[in-house]
Design a protein around this motif. Sequence first.
Motif, PDB file in Angstrom:
ATOM      1  N   ALA A 128     -10.173 -56.592  60.033  1.00  0.00           N
ATOM      2  CA  ALA A 128      -9.319 -57.692  59.581  1.00  0.00           C
ATOM      3  C   ALA A 128      -7.919 -57.539  60.151  1.00  0.00           C
ATOM      4  CB  ALA A 128      -9.249 -57.719  58.058  1.00  0.00           C
ATOM      5  N   ASP A 129      -7.327 -58.646  60.513  1.00  0.00           N
ATOM      6  CA  ASP A 129      -5.935 -58.669  60.979  1.00  0.00           C
ATOM      7  C   ASP A 129      -5.660 -57.643  62.071  1.00  0.00           C
ATOM      8  OD1 ASP A 129      -5.285 -60.716  59.179  1.00  0.00           O
ATOM      9  OD2 ASP A 129      -4.862 -59.272  57.584  1.00  0.00           O
ATOM     10  N   SER A 161      -7.097 -54.805  62.607  1.00  0.00           N
ATOM     11  CA  SER A 161      -7.303 -53.403  62.240  1.00  0.00           C
ATOM     12  C   SER A 161      -8.786 -53.139  61.999  1.00  0.00           C
ATOM     13  CB  SER A 161      -6.495 -53.032  60.990  1.00  0.00           C
ATOM     14  OG  SER A 161      -7.012 -53.700  59.861  1.00  0.00           O
TER      15      SER A 161
END
Length: 115
Positions: free
Chosen positions: A84-85, A87
């Motif tokens: 996510a995002d 990472s």
Amino acid sequence: MTQNVALDLGWVPSACTLPTTEQPLRVAEFDALFADAVQAVVRPEPTRLRLELVCSPEHAAQAAELAARENGCCSFFIFTLTIADGSLVLEVAVPAEHVEVLDALSERADAVEPA
């Protein structure tokens, strides 16, 4: 890997169904993941380990495949892979009676320098 860690299989739990001859190979696979991808090792609680990995499709696949195979022989592990995002995080959790296994995994991950 930048630091050589002696192979100690004394922490492998009796619940592990992986054949003894294959255990050093599995440890080497974890060591390779740690050396190639781990950026940070966080231990938020005694039964949980958080490995922040270099975010790439290859590392996500490597972590997912290794976690699936490890769960096949040591079913007490709970692996959670989160992307996510930008990472990539692999969380590993164990019941309290297997915390020494998580300790050993954490020590091995800590023994390599961040990727």
